[in-house]
Design a protein around this motif. Structure first.
Motif, short mmCIF file in Angstrom:
data_model
loop_
_atom_site.label_atom_id
_atom_site.label_comp_id
_atom_site.label_asym_id
_atom_site.label_seq_id
_atom_site.Cartn_x
_atom_site.Cartn_y
_atom_site.Cartn_z
N ILE A 154 0.71 -1.16 0.43
CA ILE A 154 0.05 0.64 -0.19
C ILE A 154 0.85 1.44 0.22
O ILE A 154 2.20 1.69 0.97
CB ILE A 154 -0.43 0.17 1.02
CG1 ILE A 154 -1.87 -1.04 0.81
CG2 ILE A 154 -1.56 1.38 1.26
CD1 ILE A 154 -2.68 -1.10 2.33
N ASP A 155 0.34 2.16 -1.31
CA ASP A 155 1.67 3.04 -1.02
C ASP A 155 0.83 4.28 -0.34
O ASP A 155 -0.21 5.62 -1.08
CB ASP A 155 1.97 3.72 -2.35
CG ASP A 155 2.64 4.84 -2.90
OD1 ASP A 155 3.36 5.95 -1.77
OD2 ASP A 155 2.87 5.39 -4.31
N GLY A 156 1.82 4.99 0.34
CA GLY A 156 0.55 5.70 1.42
C GLY A 156 1.08 7.44 1.12
O GLY A 156 1.27 8.50 1.94
N ASN A 157 1.60 7.68 0.24
CA ASN A 157 2.44 8.99 -0.34
C ASN A 157 1.15 9.43 -0.72
O ASN A 157 0.97 9.55 -1.70
CB ASN A 157 3.59 8.74 -0.98
CG ASN A 157 4.44 9.51 -1.00
OD1 ASN A 157 4.38 11.51 -0.58
ND2 ASN A 157 5.50 9.95 -1.70
N ASP A 158 1.30 10.75 -0.55
CA ASP A 158 0.80 11.78 -0.85
C ASP A 158 1.04 12.67 -1.74
O ASP A 158 0.66 14.14 -1.78
CB ASP A 158 -0.38 12.26 0.56
CG ASP A 158 0.43 12.96 1.27
OD1 ASP A 158 1.66 13.39 1.29
OD2 ASP A 158 0.13 13.84 2.93
N LYS A 159 2.24 12.82 -2.20
CA LYS A 159 2.88 13.86 -2.89
C LYS A 159 3.62 12.84 -4.01
O LYS A 159 3.40 11.89 -4.24
CB LYS A 159 3.83 13.99 -2.39
CG LYS A 159 3.20 14.97 -1.11
CD LYS A 159 5.19 15.51 -0.46
CE LYS A 159 4.48 16.47 0.98
NZ LYS A 159 3.43 16.10 1.71
#
Length: 294
Positions: A179-184
């Motif tokens: 799960i990729d939780g990066n918001d940028k």
């Protein structure tokens, strides 16, 4: 320069496999051991489901006046929520709705009114840890879903190389799902693209607001929970949860996860954070970054 590199390494090292292998024996307090992957549950899936259903319904009711496009297509759903509004004494007449009469709370207020606590992102109490997550109001009992880990869900074979470069927000589930939780950056663009791809007319299948400062789902800050240390023991733990197929379609707009591949027929994977003990107002959340199946 060296300090900047050290900060980046401190944020990334818990995702770096060789570092993990060298430190498994040294930092037992940052681990959680289970004998079987099936036992990697602090609370039951039913409890997770009921908690998410409770807060999502409360958010939907609070935002009722903006749900007209959905309610017009689902008249039976409209009747159900109007009954809930009546039971909560937020409306005096089931058969009519006055858009001006409803007091709209912030999502954080809805969370507090529904589950008895609110959380927010703020500067961590750990030196050089950056952002952390704090309980800002109320009390969180042991065994409660306190946050969710947002992001795009990737299966083992799906491409994530470019998104993973310099990315400390990739969470690995026990079965290898990421799960990729990066918001940028690229991660942000991929999530938005997948979310809009899966939208069915007025029905949003996921929540994009966690990519912004104005959260629609106030639980969707789990990617900012910091790893515990010798001074700060873990008070929350990650728990995987597959969203069942019967999850209400009108509430999927609050799910902060989306699958990378459109043709996946399996259930959507979510990760929630569950409290390991009672947590009081003002405390920061600290997690175990990895679970060891022995």
């Amino acid at each position: 320069m060296l300090r900047a590199l050290q900060r980046r390494w401190n944020a990334y090292k818990y995702r770096f496999v060789p570092w993990l292998a060298l430190n498994l024996r040294r930092k037992r307090r940052t681990l959680r051991y289970v004998s079987e992957s099936s036992q990697d549950k602090i609370i039951s899936d039913e409890d997770v489901f009921e908690t998410l259903l409770k807060i999502f319904k409360a958010l939907f009711i609070n935002d009722f006046s903006r749900q007209a496009h959905i309610l017009a297509l689902l008249p039976e759903i409209k009747c159900k929520y109007l009954e809930l509004l009546t039971l909560e004494q937020k409306q005096s007449n089931v058969n009519s709705w006055n858009h001006q009469s409803q007091h709209v709370f912030s999502p954080e207020e809805v969370l507090f009114n529904t589950l008895g606590f609110s959380i927010t992102r703020d500067r961590s109490s750990l030196v050089s840890a950056g952002t952390g997550v704090f309980v800002t109001k109320g009390f969180v009992p042991k065994g409660m879903v306190v946050s969710m880990y947002p992001g795009t869900v990737y299966r083992k074979h799906e491409p994530i190389f470019f998104q993973s470069l310099g990315n400390p927000f990739i969470f690995r589930c026990i079965d290898g799902v990421l799960i990729d939780g990066n918001d940028k950056g690229i991660s942000r663009s991929v999530y938005r693209s997948c979310s809009r791809r899966d939208q069915l007319g007025p029905f949003q299948m996921s929540d994009e607001s966690w990519l912004t400062a104005a959260l629609q789902n106030p639980l969707a800050v789990g990617q900012y929970v910091n790893n515990c240390s010798h001074e700060k023991a873990a008070n929350v733990c990650y728990q995987e949860f597959d969203v069942p197929g019967y999850f209400p379609v009108e509430l999927k707009q609050y799910l902060p996860n989306i699958v990378y591949s459109h043709d996946i027929e399996s259930h959507l994977r979510c990760v929630v954070l569950v409290t390991l003990r009672d947590i009081k107002q003002g405390e920061e959340l600290f997690s175990n970054y990895y679970t060891v199946v022995s």
